[in-house]
Motif scaffolding. Structure first.
Motif, PDB file in Angstrom:
ATOM      1  N   SER A  79       0.804  -1.220   0.000  1.00  0.00           N
ATOM      2  CA  SER A  79       0.000   0.000   0.000  1.00  0.00           C
ATOM      3  C   SER A  79       0.839   1.273   0.000  1.00  0.00           C
ATOM      4  O   SER A  79       0.318   2.352  -0.244  1.00  0.00           O
ATOM      5  N   VAL A  80       2.140   1.172   0.261  1.00  0.00           N
ATOM      6  CA  VAL A  80       2.974   2.368   0.331  1.00  0.00           C
ATOM      7  C   VAL A  80       3.455   2.828  -1.045  1.00  0.00           C
ATOM      8  O   VAL A  80       3.818   3.985  -1.224  1.00  0.00           O
ATOM      9  N   TRP A  81       3.420   1.969  -2.034  1.00  0.00           N
ATOM     10  CA  TRP A  81       3.990   2.277  -3.339  1.00  0.00           C
ATOM     11  C   TRP A  81       3.276   3.386  -4.100  1.00  0.00           C
ATOM     12  O   TRP A  81       3.947   4.196  -4.757  1.00  0.00           O
ATOM     13  N   PRO A  82       1.948   3.496  -4.074  1.00  0.00           N
ATOM     14  CA  PRO A  82       1.326   4.636  -4.773  1.00  0.00           C
ATOM     15  C   PRO A  82       1.765   5.988  -4.206  1.00  0.00           C
ATOM     16  O   PRO A  82       1.992   6.936  -4.954  1.00  0.00           O
ATOM     17  N   ALA A  83       1.913   6.071  -2.884  1.00  0.00           N
ATOM     18  CA  ALA A  83       2.382   7.321  -2.269  1.00  0.00           C
ATOM     19  C   ALA A  83       3.833   7.583  -2.637  1.00  0.00           C
ATOM     20  O   ALA A  83       4.217   8.733  -2.915  1.00  0.00           O
ATOM     21  N   MET A  84       4.656   6.542  -2.657  1.00  0.00           N
ATOM     22  CA  MET A  84       6.060   6.711  -3.026  1.00  0.00           C
ATOM     23  C   MET A  84       6.191   7.132  -4.487  1.00  0.00           C
ATOM     24  O   MET A  84       7.055   7.951  -4.827  1.00  0.00           O
ATOM     25  N   ASP A  85       5.338   6.587  -5.344  1.00  0.00           N
ATOM     26  CA  ASP A  85       5.349   6.956  -6.753  1.00  0.00           C
ATOM     27  C   ASP A  85       5.024   8.437  -6.920  1.00  0.00           C
ATOM     28  O   ASP A  85       5.721   9.161  -7.638  1.00  0.00           O
TER      29      ASP A  85
END
Length: 149
Positions: A79-85
């Motif tokens: 779930s953290v990857w969209p924010a990191m992107d």
């Protein structure tokens, strides 16, 4: 072309090349590489400002390549990857905006010098602003995708 803005996943593997905004990785790499080449081929008039432009172009080229590989190999689970992107693309957009403005200032400062170097600097300014635009579009669409998940 499929849009991942309305989907509830981040693309993995070859799906990166068929979804928008992830297809923007390719022009970001091409335009960023052009900025890198153009800055590297000019005569350095002001070391610190042009050093920042060179740092930004190399940093963004390398990290966009790493980011693309993360997406291609499917390591973007969680779930953290969209924010990191969204965060990475926003950072790259701000970096390129600062680099484009600095390079435009340097180009104005050397406008009375060698015509060849002046034209290379103008090209670098234009490409840096195009890279900024690409990263801004990528940031906006990544943020929309992040909020829709």
């Amino acid at each position: 072309m499929a849009s991942s803005v309305t989907g509830n996943y981040l693309p993995r593997g070859c799906a990166v090349f068929t979804t928008f905004p992830d297809i923007l990785f390719i022009p970001e790499l091409i335009i960023g590489g052009l900025v890198w080449i153009l800055i590297a081929s000019t005569r350095v008039a002001f070391a610190m400002p042009q050093g920042w432009v060179m740092f930004v172009s190399v940093f963004c080229f390398v990290f966009t390549t790493v980011w693309l590989l993360i997406f291609l190999f499917g390591c973007n689970k969680g779930s953290v990857w969209p924010a990191m992107d969204t965060g990475y693309n926003a950072t790259a957009a701000l970096f390129y905006l600062s680099a484009a403005v600095i390079e435009a200032y340097v180009t104005l400062a050397i406008s009375g010098g060698d015509l060849y170097t002046y034209r290379l600097n103008i090209s670098a300014v234009v490409m840096a602003f195009v890279a900024t635009l690409l990263y801004v579009i990528h940031t906006i669409l990544s943020a929309l995708r992040w909020k829709s998940l």
